[in-house]
Scaffold this motif. Structure first.
Motif, PDB file in Angstrom:
ATOM      1  N   HIS A 138      40.829  17.929  78.894  1.00 50.34           N
ATOM      2  CA  HIS A 138      41.767  18.591  77.975  1.00 50.34           C
ATOM      3  C   HIS A 138      42.838  19.356  78.758  1.00 50.34           C
ATOM      4  O   HIS A 138      44.021  19.310  78.413  1.00 50.34           O
ATOM      5  CB  HIS A 138      41.024  19.547  77.045  1.00 50.34           C
ATOM      6  N   GLU A 139      42.398  20.056  79.804  1.00 45.62           N
ATOM      7  CA  GLU A 139      43.350  20.842  80.609  1.00 45.62           C
ATOM      8  C   GLU A 139      44.395  19.915  81.239  1.00 45.62           C
ATOM      9  O   GLU A 139      45.592  20.192  81.213  1.00 45.62           O
ATOM     10  CB  GLU A 139      42.602  21.626  81.684  1.00 45.62           C
ATOM     11  N   ALA A 194      45.374  17.079  80.205  1.00 50.13           N
ATOM     12  CA  ALA A 194      46.234  16.499  79.171  1.00 50.13           C
ATOM     13  C   ALA A 194      47.155  17.544  78.533  1.00 50.13           C
ATOM     14  O   ALA A 194      47.957  17.212  77.657  1.00 50.13           O
ATOM     15  CB  ALA A 194      45.369  15.845  78.092  1.00 50.13           C
ATOM     16  N   GLU A 248      46.143  19.996  76.686  1.00 51.98           N
ATOM     17  CA  GLU A 248      45.560  20.442  75.406  1.00 51.98           C
ATOM     18  C   GLU A 248      44.786  21.742  75.655  1.00 51.98           C
ATOM     19  O   GLU A 248      43.558  21.757  75.761  1.00 51.98           O
ATOM     20  CB  GLU A 248      44.653  19.336  74.859  1.00 51.98           C
ATOM     21  N   ASP A 253      44.214  24.691  74.020  1.00 56.70           N
ATOM     22  CA  ASP A 253      43.245  25.280  73.081  1.00 56.70           C
ATOM     23  C   ASP A 253      41.901  24.557  73.159  1.00 56.70           C
ATOM     24  O   ASP A 253      40.842  25.194  73.169  1.00 56.70           O
ATOM     25  CB  ASP A 253      43.783  25.229  71.647  1.00 56.70           C
ATOM     26  N   ALA A 254      41.952  23.232  73.226  1.00 58.00           N
ATOM     27  CA  ALA A 254      40.716  22.446  73.319  1.00 58.00           C
ATOM     28  C   ALA A 254      40.013  22.702  74.660  1.00 58.00           C
ATOM     29  O   ALA A 254      38.779  22.800  74.721  1.00 58.00           O
ATOM     30  CB  ALA A 254      41.014  20.961  73.163  1.00 58.00           C
TER      31      ALA A 254
END
Length: 272
Positions: free
Chosen positions: A19-20, A22, A24, A26-27
């Motif tokens: 996620h980091e 990408a 993203e 919050d995710a």
């Protein structure tokens, strides 16, 4: 001690990293919090990564379990990575500054965060007796094999300084230690308590531009390492009984092909 669910931990940590990467955030933050729930001791450094993302409190230092795991895993390839790949030359810079300023020789040196012995080896002929401390047992084993140190301990630096009752030292080095510490008071006070009056304290620190630091004394930078403001370092040294001999701008290491700005600091202990 509660047994960690390694499978769940690996899944959550890899998900957080993905996620980091990408963007993203919050995710990623939610996944890092999952990681901390599964592994409260934080072997993976999730708290530091959260701080690096600007979410969550900046911890006063990197978790012991994280630093120990990080260096235990990389002990065998540590010198190649640090010196050959990252261009790390701080121990050589320390020696150059000592010779330039005509400081030394020394009787007793304490090498904080000694790792595999890069600093101890570089200064060996300037010192009668060297004690090395590192949190990583694997690192200390490699340093021991080199036969550079009279004494070696596996310990967290701040804990050692607080508990140590050996003879005081006239030289204390901490090369590449501050990037794993936020608040510097425990390190500086502990060093002062283990030094002879007039002894030298030499360390490297990393920093970031003023507009990034934004008035903060320290913060976690983009590579999960602590950066310190120059004014904070100067003030804390003075508060703990040190006079600044010199603070030199240096490139601490290369990271992603870019220099990491920092300081090489030499301070003299005037007494509490």
């Amino acid at each position: 001690m509660t047994k960690i669910d390694e499978e769940a931990l690996a899944e959550a940590y890899n998900r957080a990293l993905a996620h980091e990467k990408a963007g993203e955030i919050d995710a990623a933050v939610a996944a890092y919090h999952e990681v901390l729930e599964i592994d409260p001791e934080d072997h993976g450094g999730a708290a530091v990564r959260l701080a690096s993302l600007g979410r969550g409190e900046t911890p006063p230092r990197a978790p012991d379990a994280y630093v120990e795991t990080l260096f235990d895993q990389h002990a065998d390839s540590f010198e190649d990575i640090l010196v050959e790949q990252l261009g790390y030359a701080v121990p050589v810079l320390v020696r150059q500054r000592l010779q330039e300023l005509k400081l030394g020789p020394f009787q007793r040196m304490l090498d904080l965060g000694c790792g595999t012995g890069l600093t101890g080896g570089t200064l060996r002929d300037l010192v009668d007796d060297i004690t090395g401390i590192d949190i990583s047992e694997n690192m200390v084993e490699i340093a021991h094999e080199k036969d550079l140190y009279e004494t070696l301990y596996v310990a967290e630096v701040e804990d050692f300084l607080e508990d140590n009752d050996d003879e005081p030292f006239d030289l204390v080095t901490a090369t590449d230690v501050l990037p794993y510490l936020g608040a510097l008071e425990p390190l500086f006070f502990g060093t002062a308590e283990n030094m002879v009056k007039g002894g030298l304290f030499i360390f490297s620190s990393e920093t970031l531009p003023d507009d990034v630091m934004n008035g903060r004394p320290y913060m976690v930078g983009p590579h999960q390492r602590f950066a310190h403001a120059e004014t904070y370092v100067r003030e804390r040294l003075s508060d703990t009984g040190f006079d600044l001999v010199e603070m030199t701008d240096i490139n601490v290491r290369m990271q992603d092909g870019k220099p990491t700005p920092g300081h090489l600091v030499i301070a003299r202990f005037r007494g509490a």
